[in-house]
Design an enzyme around this catalytic site. Structure first.
Site, PDB file in Angstrom:
ATOM      1  N   CYS A  87       8.994   3.027  40.848  1.00  0.00           N
ATOM      2  CA  CYS A  87       9.201   4.424  40.473  1.00  0.00           C
ATOM      3  C   CYS A  87       9.535   4.595  38.995  1.00  0.00           C
ATOM      4  CB  CYS A  87      10.310   5.030  41.320  1.00  0.00           C
ATOM      5  SG  CYS A  87       9.962   4.967  43.092  1.00  0.00           S
ATOM      6  N   HIS A 341       7.712  13.909  43.331  1.00  0.00           N
ATOM      7  CA  HIS A 341       7.863  12.521  42.895  1.00  0.00           C
ATOM      8  C   HIS A 341       6.554  11.738  43.029  1.00  0.00           C
ATOM      9  CE1 HIS A 341       9.495   8.683  42.030  1.00  0.00           C
ATOM     10  NE2 HIS A 341       9.946   8.359  43.224  1.00  0.00           N
TER      11      HIS A 341
END
Length: 393
Positions: A87, A341
Protein backbone atom coordinates in the site's frame (compact mmCIF):
# COMPACT_ATOMS: atom_id res chain seq x y z
CA UNK A 1 23.95 17.58 -5.16
CA UNK A 2 20.55 19.27 -5.47
CA UNK A 3 19.19 20.19 -2.06
CA UNK A 4 15.55 20.82 -2.81
CA UNK A 5 12.88 18.96 -4.73
CA UNK A 6 9.53 20.56 -5.50
CA UNK A 7 6.10 19.38 -6.59
CA UNK A 8 5.13 21.68 -9.46
CA UNK A 9 1.94 19.99 -10.67
CA UNK A 10 -0.51 17.29 -9.61
CA UNK A 11 -3.62 15.44 -10.71
CA UNK A 12 -6.04 13.00 -9.09
CA UNK A 13 -8.64 10.97 -10.97
CA UNK A 14 -12.01 10.06 -9.54
CA UNK A 15 -11.74 7.13 -7.13
CA UNK A 16 -14.40 4.40 -7.04
CA UNK A 17 -15.68 1.30 -8.76
CA UNK A 18 -14.89 2.70 -12.20
CA UNK A 19 -16.40 0.14 -14.53
CA UNK A 20 -15.54 2.02 -17.71
CA UNK A 21 -11.88 2.56 -16.78
CA UNK A 22 -8.84 0.33 -17.20
CA UNK A 23 -5.39 0.42 -15.64
CA UNK A 24 -4.25 1.97 -18.92
CA UNK A 25 -6.88 4.71 -19.10
CA UNK A 26 -6.30 5.65 -15.46
CA UNK A 27 -2.53 5.86 -15.99
CA UNK A 28 -3.09 8.05 -19.03
CA UNK A 29 -5.56 10.42 -17.38
CA UNK A 30 -3.36 11.00 -14.34
CA UNK A 31 -0.11 11.42 -16.27
CA UNK A 32 -1.50 13.86 -18.80
CA UNK A 33 -3.39 15.73 -16.09
CA UNK A 34 -0.27 16.31 -13.98
CA UNK A 35 1.76 17.48 -16.97
CA UNK A 36 -0.97 19.93 -17.93
CA UNK A 37 -1.26 21.16 -14.33
CA UNK A 38 2.50 21.79 -14.17
CA UNK A 39 2.42 23.67 -17.45
CA UNK A 40 5.54 21.96 -18.81
CA UNK A 41 6.42 20.41 -22.13
CA UNK A 42 6.40 16.61 -22.15
CA UNK A 43 9.97 16.55 -23.43
CA UNK A 44 11.16 18.20 -20.20
CA UNK A 45 10.47 14.99 -18.29
CA UNK A 46 13.65 13.00 -17.69
CA UNK A 47 12.16 9.86 -16.09
CA UNK A 48 8.93 8.22 -15.00
CA UNK A 49 8.31 6.35 -11.75
CA UNK A 50 5.10 4.34 -11.32
CA UNK A 51 3.64 3.12 -8.03
CA UNK A 52 1.61 -0.04 -8.63
CA UNK A 53 1.02 -2.90 -6.21
CA UNK A 54 -0.20 -5.75 -8.39
CA UNK A 55 -1.39 -5.06 -11.89
CA UNK A 56 -0.72 -8.74 -12.50
CA UNK A 57 -3.21 -10.03 -9.96
CA UNK A 58 -5.85 -7.44 -10.76
CA UNK A 59 -5.34 -6.87 -14.52
CA UNK A 60 -2.80 -9.41 -15.84
CA UNK A 61 -0.40 -6.51 -16.35
CA UNK A 62 2.66 -6.51 -14.11
CA UNK A 63 4.98 -4.67 -16.52
CA UNK A 64 3.19 -1.32 -16.41
CA UNK A 65 5.81 1.46 -16.19
CA UNK A 66 6.77 1.55 -19.92
CA UNK A 67 3.14 2.11 -20.85
CA UNK A 68 4.14 5.73 -20.39
CA UNK A 69 5.63 5.58 -23.87
CA UNK A 70 2.33 4.40 -25.34
CA UNK A 71 0.48 7.41 -23.99
CA UNK A 72 3.37 9.91 -24.23
CA UNK A 73 5.45 8.92 -27.29
CA UNK A 74 7.69 11.96 -26.70
CA UNK A 75 9.14 10.01 -23.74
CA UNK A 76 10.35 7.09 -25.84
CA UNK A 77 13.75 5.86 -24.62
CA UNK A 78 13.42 7.74 -21.30
CA UNK A 79 13.89 5.55 -18.19
CA UNK A 80 10.69 4.29 -16.56
CA UNK A 81 10.52 2.35 -13.31
CA UNK A 82 7.84 0.60 -11.29
CA UNK A 83 7.88 0.69 -7.47
CA UNK A 84 6.09 -1.99 -5.44
CA UNK A 85 5.80 -1.72 -1.66
CA UNK A 86 2.24 -2.92 -1.03
CA UNK A 87 0.00 0.00 0.00
CA UNK A 88 3.06 2.29 0.17
CA UNK A 89 3.96 1.73 -3.50
CA UNK A 90 2.94 5.28 -4.47
CA UNK A 91 5.08 7.03 -1.87
CA UNK A 92 7.93 4.66 -2.70
CA UNK A 93 7.76 5.89 -6.29
CA UNK A 94 7.83 9.51 -5.09
CA UNK A 95 10.81 8.92 -2.79
CA UNK A 96 12.74 7.16 -5.57
CA UNK A 97 11.98 10.02 -7.95
CA UNK A 98 13.18 12.50 -5.33
CA UNK A 99 16.44 10.52 -5.02
CA UNK A 100 16.87 10.62 -8.80
CA UNK A 101 16.59 14.40 -8.78
CA UNK A 102 18.84 14.87 -5.76
CA UNK A 103 21.48 12.62 -7.33
CA UNK A 104 21.54 14.80 -10.44
CA UNK A 105 20.24 12.03 -12.69
CA UNK A 106 17.07 13.97 -13.50
CA UNK A 107 15.66 17.49 -13.27
CA UNK A 108 11.98 16.79 -13.81
CA UNK A 109 10.23 13.50 -13.09
CA UNK A 110 6.69 12.27 -13.63
CA UNK A 111 5.38 10.04 -10.82
CA UNK A 112 2.16 8.08 -11.36
CA UNK A 113 0.31 5.87 -8.88
CA UNK A 114 -2.32 3.57 -10.34
CA UNK A 115 -4.47 0.58 -9.39
CA UNK A 116 -7.52 -0.99 -10.99
CA UNK A 117 -8.82 -3.31 -8.26
CA UNK A 118 -12.44 -3.95 -9.18
CA UNK A 119 -11.57 -6.35 -11.99
CA UNK A 120 -11.85 -9.21 -9.48
CA UNK A 121 -14.58 -10.43 -7.15
CA UNK A 122 -14.25 -9.91 -3.41
CA UNK A 123 -12.71 -13.32 -2.73
CA UNK A 124 -9.95 -12.93 -5.31
CA UNK A 125 -9.35 -9.29 -4.37
CA UNK A 126 -8.79 -10.40 -0.77
CA UNK A 127 -6.39 -13.08 -2.02
CA UNK A 128 -4.44 -10.57 -4.11
CA UNK A 129 -4.12 -8.22 -1.15
CA UNK A 130 -3.17 -11.03 1.23
CA UNK A 131 -0.01 -11.50 -0.85
CA UNK A 132 1.26 -8.30 0.79
CA UNK A 133 1.34 -10.18 4.12
CA UNK A 134 4.07 -12.61 5.20
CA UNK A 135 2.49 -15.25 3.04
CA UNK A 136 3.67 -18.49 4.65
CA UNK A 137 2.89 -17.28 8.17
CA UNK A 138 -0.22 -15.19 7.45
CA UNK A 139 -1.85 -15.24 4.00
CA UNK A 140 -1.40 -18.98 3.46
CA UNK A 141 -3.04 -19.62 6.83
CA UNK A 142 -6.16 -17.67 5.89
CA UNK A 143 -5.35 -14.22 7.26
CA UNK A 144 -6.79 -11.29 5.32
CA UNK A 145 -5.84 -7.68 5.93
CA UNK A 146 -8.89 -6.94 8.09
CA UNK A 147 -7.72 -9.86 10.23
CA UNK A 148 -4.16 -8.57 10.38
CA UNK A 149 -5.15 -5.04 11.41
CA UNK A 150 -7.67 -6.50 13.85
CA UNK A 151 -4.59 -7.64 15.77
CA UNK A 152 -3.94 -3.96 16.55
CA UNK A 153 -7.46 -3.50 17.86
CA UNK A 154 -7.17 -6.52 20.13
CA UNK A 155 -3.66 -5.54 21.18
CA UNK A 156 -4.64 -1.94 21.99
CA UNK A 157 -7.59 -3.02 24.13
CA UNK A 158 -5.56 -5.66 25.95
CA UNK A 159 -2.44 -3.57 26.56
CA UNK A 160 -4.20 -0.44 27.80
CA UNK A 161 -7.25 -2.05 29.39
CA UNK A 162 -10.00 -0.63 27.19
CA UNK A 163 -13.34 -2.30 26.50
CA UNK A 164 -14.78 -3.20 23.12
CA UNK A 165 -17.47 -0.56 23.63
CA UNK A 166 -14.86 2.15 24.20
CA UNK A 167 -12.85 1.13 21.14
CA UNK A 168 -15.89 0.95 18.91
CA UNK A 169 -16.98 4.44 19.95
CA UNK A 170 -13.58 5.90 18.98
CA UNK A 171 -13.49 3.96 15.72
CA UNK A 172 -17.01 5.09 14.81
CA UNK A 173 -15.98 8.70 15.36
CA UNK A 174 -12.99 8.25 13.04
CA UNK A 175 -15.22 6.70 10.37
CA UNK A 176 -17.76 9.50 10.76
CA UNK A 177 -15.04 12.14 10.38
CA UNK A 178 -13.84 10.42 7.19
CA UNK A 179 -17.34 10.27 5.76
CA UNK A 180 -17.93 13.94 6.60
CA UNK A 181 -14.80 15.06 4.77
CA UNK A 182 -15.34 12.61 1.91
CA UNK A 183 -18.86 13.91 1.33
CA UNK A 184 -17.28 17.22 0.31
CA UNK A 185 -14.64 15.68 -1.97
CA UNK A 186 -16.01 15.32 -5.52
CA UNK A 187 -13.35 12.70 -6.32
CA UNK A 188 -14.10 10.46 -3.32
CA UNK A 189 -15.36 6.91 -3.68
CA UNK A 190 -17.89 7.35 -0.85
CA UNK A 191 -19.63 10.70 -0.54
CA UNK A 192 -22.33 10.01 2.05
CA UNK A 193 -21.94 11.60 5.51
CA UNK A 194 -22.79 9.42 8.51
CA UNK A 195 -22.81 10.38 12.18
CA UNK A 196 -21.04 8.43 14.89
CA UNK A 197 -24.40 7.62 16.45
CA UNK A 198 -25.75 6.28 13.18
CA UNK A 199 -22.74 4.00 12.74
CA UNK A 200 -22.91 2.71 16.30
CA UNK A 201 -26.60 1.86 15.93
CA UNK A 202 -26.53 0.16 12.54
CA UNK A 203 -28.02 -3.35 12.60
CA UNK A 204 -25.64 -6.28 12.31
CA UNK A 205 -26.51 -6.94 8.67
CA UNK A 206 -25.62 -3.32 7.76
CA UNK A 207 -22.34 -3.27 9.70
CA UNK A 208 -21.21 -6.88 10.21
CA UNK A 209 -18.14 -7.92 12.16
CA UNK A 210 -15.46 -8.52 9.52
CA UNK A 211 -12.61 -9.46 11.86
CA UNK A 212 -13.09 -8.90 15.58
CA UNK A 213 -13.10 -6.06 16.68
CA UNK A 214 -13.34 -4.46 13.21
CA UNK A 215 -16.70 -4.05 11.49
CA UNK A 216 -17.52 -3.24 7.88
CA UNK A 217 -17.44 0.53 8.45
CA UNK A 218 -13.97 0.23 9.96
CA UNK A 219 -12.54 -0.95 6.64
CA UNK A 220 -11.35 1.06 3.64
CA UNK A 221 -12.81 0.58 0.21
CA UNK A 222 -11.81 -1.50 -2.79
CA UNK A 223 -11.21 1.28 -5.29
CA UNK A 224 -9.95 2.04 -8.78
CA UNK A 225 -8.04 5.22 -9.44
CA UNK A 226 -4.80 7.02 -10.22
CA UNK A 227 -2.88 10.13 -9.26
CA UNK A 228 0.25 11.81 -10.55
CA UNK A 229 2.70 14.55 -9.60
CA UNK A 230 5.55 16.31 -11.36
CA UNK A 231 8.72 16.66 -9.28
CA UNK A 232 11.30 19.27 -10.20
CA UNK A 233 14.72 20.43 -9.08
CA UNK A 234 13.54 24.00 -9.62
CA UNK A 235 10.66 25.69 -7.86
CA UNK A 236 7.97 27.69 -9.61
CA UNK A 237 5.51 30.37 -8.55
CA UNK A 238 3.05 27.63 -7.60
CA UNK A 239 5.24 24.87 -6.18
CA UNK A 240 5.47 22.96 -2.91
CA UNK A 241 8.80 21.84 -1.48
CA UNK A 242 9.44 18.31 -0.25
CA UNK A 243 11.48 19.26 2.81
CA UNK A 244 11.94 15.73 4.17
CA UNK A 245 11.37 12.09 3.30
CA UNK A 246 11.88 9.06 5.48
CA UNK A 247 11.25 5.32 5.34
CA UNK A 248 11.39 2.76 8.13
CA UNK A 249 10.96 -0.97 7.56
CA UNK A 250 9.85 -3.42 10.23
CA UNK A 251 9.22 -7.17 10.52
CA UNK A 252 7.02 -8.35 7.63
CA UNK A 253 4.49 -10.10 9.86
CA UNK A 254 2.24 -8.87 12.67
CA UNK A 255 1.04 -12.36 13.66
CA UNK A 256 3.54 -14.04 16.03
CA UNK A 257 5.82 -11.08 15.42
CA UNK A 258 8.65 -9.40 17.27
CA UNK A 259 6.86 -6.09 16.78
CA UNK A 260 4.05 -5.18 19.16
CA UNK A 261 0.37 -4.97 18.29
CA UNK A 262 -0.63 -1.82 20.16
CA UNK A 263 1.68 0.90 18.76
CA UNK A 264 2.95 1.64 15.25
CA UNK A 265 6.68 1.56 15.91
CA UNK A 266 7.74 1.78 12.26
CA UNK A 267 5.44 4.70 11.54
CA UNK A 268 6.69 6.47 14.65
CA UNK A 269 10.33 5.96 13.68
CA UNK A 270 9.79 7.19 10.11
CA UNK A 271 7.98 10.28 11.41
CA UNK A 272 10.71 11.10 13.94
CA UNK A 273 13.39 10.85 11.25
CA UNK A 274 11.43 13.09 8.87
CA UNK A 275 10.92 15.71 11.56
CA UNK A 276 14.62 15.64 12.44
CA UNK A 277 15.53 16.08 8.79
CA UNK A 278 13.10 18.98 8.37
CA UNK A 279 14.02 20.50 11.76
CA UNK A 280 10.30 20.55 12.57
CA UNK A 281 7.84 19.01 15.01
CA UNK A 282 4.20 17.99 14.80
CA UNK A 283 3.34 21.49 16.03
CA UNK A 284 4.62 22.86 12.70
CA UNK A 285 2.18 20.70 10.70
CA UNK A 286 -1.33 21.93 9.92
CA UNK A 287 -2.55 19.06 7.70
CA UNK A 288 -1.81 15.34 7.47
CA UNK A 289 -2.94 12.72 5.00
CA UNK A 290 -2.40 9.41 6.80
CA UNK A 291 -2.96 5.74 6.08
CA UNK A 292 -6.40 4.98 7.54
CA UNK A 293 -6.76 1.64 5.75
CA UNK A 294 -8.74 0.70 8.86
CA UNK A 295 -10.08 3.01 11.53
CA UNK A 296 -7.80 1.39 14.12
CA UNK A 297 -4.82 2.43 12.00
CA UNK A 298 -5.76 6.10 12.14
CA UNK A 299 -6.33 5.86 15.89
CA UNK A 300 -2.82 4.48 16.42
CA UNK A 301 -1.32 6.97 13.97
CA UNK A 302 -2.27 9.81 16.32
CA UNK A 303 0.36 8.63 18.82
CA UNK A 304 2.81 7.55 16.11
CA UNK A 305 3.06 11.09 14.68
CA UNK A 306 3.18 12.70 18.12
CA UNK A 307 -0.30 14.21 18.40
CA UNK A 308 -1.04 12.22 21.58
CA UNK A 309 0.58 9.97 24.13
CA UNK A 310 0.50 6.20 23.63
CA UNK A 311 -2.72 4.76 24.92
CA UNK A 312 -4.49 8.13 24.86
CA UNK A 313 -4.95 8.38 21.11
CA UNK A 314 -8.64 9.21 21.55
CA UNK A 315 -7.60 12.59 23.01
CA UNK A 316 -7.08 13.79 19.44
CA UNK A 317 -10.78 13.14 18.81
CA UNK A 318 -12.09 14.41 22.15
CA UNK A 319 -10.11 17.66 21.79
CA UNK A 320 -11.10 18.02 18.12
CA UNK A 321 -7.40 18.31 17.26
CA UNK A 322 -7.84 16.40 13.98
CA UNK A 323 -10.92 18.25 12.77
CA UNK A 324 -11.18 21.41 10.67
CA UNK A 325 -9.95 24.26 12.83
CA UNK A 326 -8.01 21.87 15.06
CA UNK A 327 -4.33 21.46 15.80
CA UNK A 328 -3.63 19.24 12.75
CA UNK A 329 -6.45 18.38 10.35
CA UNK A 330 -6.16 14.68 9.55
CA UNK A 331 -7.40 13.39 6.19
CA UNK A 332 -9.45 16.37 4.95
CA UNK A 333 -9.74 14.40 1.68
CA UNK A 334 -11.81 11.75 3.46
CA UNK A 335 -8.79 9.46 3.64
CA UNK A 336 -8.64 5.88 2.45
CA UNK A 337 -11.83 5.20 4.39
CA UNK A 338 -13.97 7.56 2.32
CA UNK A 339 -11.86 8.88 -0.57
CA UNK A 340 -10.92 5.31 -1.45
CA UNK A 341 -7.82 3.12 -1.51
CA UNK A 342 -6.62 2.09 -4.99
CA UNK A 343 -3.49 0.60 -3.46
CA UNK A 344 -0.70 1.76 -5.79
CA UNK A 345 -2.30 5.18 -6.24
CA UNK A 346 -2.80 5.98 -2.57
CA UNK A 347 0.60 7.46 -1.70
CA UNK A 348 0.74 9.60 -4.83
CA UNK A 349 -2.81 10.77 -4.18
CA UNK A 350 -1.81 11.89 -0.67
CA UNK A 351 0.98 14.04 -2.12
CA UNK A 352 -1.18 15.33 -4.99
CA UNK A 353 -4.02 16.44 -2.73
CA UNK A 354 -1.70 18.04 -0.19
CA UNK A 355 -0.02 19.93 -3.04
CA UNK A 356 -3.46 21.27 -3.93
CA UNK A 357 -4.10 22.16 -0.28
CA UNK A 358 -0.84 24.06 0.13
CA UNK A 359 -1.41 26.02 -3.08
CA UNK A 360 -4.95 26.95 -1.96
CA UNK A 361 -6.57 24.84 -4.67
CA UNK A 362 -7.95 22.07 -2.48
CA UNK A 363 -10.17 19.39 -3.96
CA UNK A 364 -12.90 19.28 -1.34
CA UNK A 365 -12.36 20.87 2.07
CA UNK A 366 -9.73 23.64 2.07
CA UNK A 367 -7.62 23.94 5.22
CA UNK A 368 -6.95 27.67 5.36
CA UNK A 369 -3.58 29.20 6.23
CA UNK A 370 -1.75 25.88 6.08
CA UNK A 371 1.99 26.14 5.57
CA UNK A 372 3.19 22.56 6.06
CA UNK A 373 1.75 19.07 5.65
CA UNK A 374 2.66 15.49 6.45
CA UNK A 375 2.14 12.26 4.48
CA UNK A 376 2.22 8.92 6.30
CA UNK A 377 1.80 5.94 3.97
CA UNK A 378 1.96 2.38 5.34
CA UNK A 379 2.56 -0.87 3.45
CA UNK A 380 1.53 -4.30 4.66
CA UNK A 381 0.43 -4.48 8.27
CA UNK A 382 3.06 -1.92 9.29
CA UNK A 383 6.17 -3.38 7.67
CA UNK A 384 6.74 -0.43 5.32
CA UNK A 385 6.38 3.08 6.69
CA UNK A 386 7.00 6.15 4.57
CA UNK A 387 6.76 9.81 5.52
CA UNK A 388 7.04 13.01 3.51
CA UNK A 389 6.90 16.55 4.84
CA UNK A 390 5.72 19.20 2.41
CA UNK A 391 5.97 22.96 2.75
CA UNK A 392 4.97 25.97 0.70
CA UNK A 393 7.94 26.92 -1.47
Amino acid sequence: MNKNVHIIGAYNTKFGNLKEETIYSLYEEAAKGAIKDAGIDITEIDAVFVGNYSGGSFNNQEHIAPYGVNILPELRFKPMYRAENACASGTSAIHLAEMAIKSGKAKKVLVVGVEKMNSLDTKNTSLALAKASYWEKEGALGYTFPGLFAEYGKGWMSHYGYSLEQLQEYLAEIASKAYHFGSQNPLAHMQKPRSKEELLNLPEEKNPMIAYPLRLHDCSLISDGAAAVILSAEKTDNSVEIVATSAASDYLNIVDSKRNNYFLDGASEATKRAFQQAKMTIDDIQIAEVHDCFTITELLIYSAIGLTKKGNEFDALLNKDVYLGGRCVVNPSGGLKSKGHPVGATGVSMHALLYKQLTNNAIGVQVNNANAALVLNIGGSGATNMVSILKRS
